[in-house]
Design an enzyme around this catalytic site. Sequence first.
Site, PDB file in Angstrom:
ATOM      1  N   GLN A 101       0.859  -1.195   0.000  1.00  0.00           N
ATOM      2  CA  GLN A 101       0.000   0.000   0.000  1.00  0.00           C
ATOM      3  C   GLN A 101       0.892   1.241   0.000  1.00  0.00           C
ATOM      4  O   GLN A 101       0.961   1.979   0.969  1.00  0.00           O
ATOM      5  CB  GLN A 101      -0.927  -0.035   1.214  1.00  0.00           C
ATOM      6  CG  GLN A 101      -1.839  -1.258   1.239  1.00  0.00           C
ATOM      7  CD  GLN A 101      -2.776  -1.258   2.422  1.00  0.00           C
ATOM      8  OE1 GLN A 101      -3.448  -0.260   2.702  1.00  0.00           O
ATOM      9  NE2 GLN A 101      -2.825  -2.368   3.135  1.00  0.00           N
ATOM     10  N   ASP A 173       5.153 -10.385 -14.090  1.00  0.00           N
ATOM     11  CA  ASP A 173       4.403  -9.173 -14.441  1.00  0.00           C
ATOM     12  C   ASP A 173       5.409  -8.062 -14.721  1.00  0.00           C
ATOM     13  O   ASP A 173       6.619  -8.241 -14.586  1.00  0.00           O
ATOM     14  CB  ASP A 173       3.424  -8.768 -13.327  1.00  0.00           C
ATOM     15  CG  ASP A 173       4.096  -8.630 -11.959  1.00  0.00           C
ATOM     16  OD1 ASP A 173       5.311  -8.329 -11.921  1.00  0.00           O
ATOM     17  OD2 ASP A 173       3.423  -8.824 -10.944  1.00  0.00           O
ATOM     18  N   LYS A 196       0.189  -9.342 -17.946  1.00  0.00           N
ATOM     19  CA  LYS A 196      -1.070  -9.804 -17.358  1.00  0.00           C
ATOM     20  C   LYS A 196      -1.938  -8.622 -16.982  1.00  0.00           C
ATOM     21  O   LYS A 196      -1.464  -7.498 -16.828  1.00  0.00           O
ATOM     22  CB  LYS A 196      -0.810 -10.655 -16.121  1.00  0.00           C
ATOM     23  CG  LYS A 196      -0.296  -9.887 -14.912  1.00  0.00           C
ATOM     24  CD  LYS A 196      -0.156 -10.790 -13.712  1.00  0.00           C
ATOM     25  CE  LYS A 196       0.436 -10.047 -12.516  1.00  0.00           C
ATOM     26  NZ  LYS A 196      -0.423  -9.002 -11.992  1.00  0.00           N
ATOM     27  N   ALA A 228      -0.515 -16.675  -4.260  1.00  0.00           N
ATOM     28  CA  ALA A 228       0.139 -17.490  -5.293  1.00  0.00           C
ATOM     29  C   ALA A 228      -0.622 -17.525  -6.611  1.00  0.00           C
ATOM     30  O   ALA A 228      -0.271 -18.303  -7.500  1.00  0.00           O
ATOM     31  CB  ALA A 228       0.387 -18.915  -4.796  1.00  0.00           C
TER      32      ALA A 228
END
Length: 316
Positions: A101, A173, A196, A228
């Site tokens: 965050q 990613d 992705k 996961a």
Amino acid sequence: MIGNFREYAIFTCNGNRTLANEISGQLGKPLGDATVKKFSDGEIAININESVRGKDCYIIQSTSDPVNDNLMEMCIMADAMKRASAGRINAVIPYYGYGRQDRTAKARDPITARLVADIIQIAGINRVITMDLHAAQIQGFFNIPTDHLLGSPILTNYFKNHDTGNLVVVSPDHGSVKRARDMAQPLGVPIAIIDKRRPRPNVSEIMNIIGDIEGKDCILVDDMVDTAGTICNAANALRERGARSVKACATHGVLSGPALERIEASAIEEMVFLNTIEIPEDKKLDKFTVLSVAPLFAEAIKRVFSNEPVSALFNK
């Protein structure tokens, strides 16, 4: 006497006692005498049972699950040390909770990584030593010295012992591209990237694979594995598109929710973690390999105490 401190002391709470004991063994110095307990209503009570006056103190604590308890234990221990006239209070945080965050992604989002940094400083901590923050810029949330150690050299050294002739390092990613490149370069192998889309938190959808992975032995690399979904979807997609084998590695094994079931059922043949978060024996799958970060953190503590540069550790 080194600097203004007569000696140093190492303490731990309940976040990762196994790692704390390993670091203590590496330094040849026993853990300090402290008790961490709770009142019946859940309030945390800390007692330090030895003098810390004038000492350079190190609190080893991963803020993993239960995140809030572990964070409060560390801050309360720091407050106790501050009130006992400790010379300098250093937080050794192998895994920094709330690191995801780190920005306002949508309207009215909190930046909790900054809030936690403020809490840590207000508690009286003078320095933070951590590893593989989810976003490196979190270092800038602190107004105190922050040593950001890297786990990738430990993982890279492990895979150097494998046959690298057919390897490809794969980023699951776009956020892990630099991490994949940092591993691929010393191994002398190419990288591939999985593009992705994430429709909602903890849910990922594989879209495309950039790079040549057909017939290759692939190593997926990420900073953490939580539920996961990302790493398992990536592994399955690699096998479906012709990869010969798939292994995966990450610094932090958060392993919440359906993580174990997903990894067990996935195309991942070996899953390598560092022990920044303690993985209980009942959660260790046959696929798991766990490498220790204790030597690296022990060396960092030595260097901080003796006022030597920590930067030399980044490429070890």
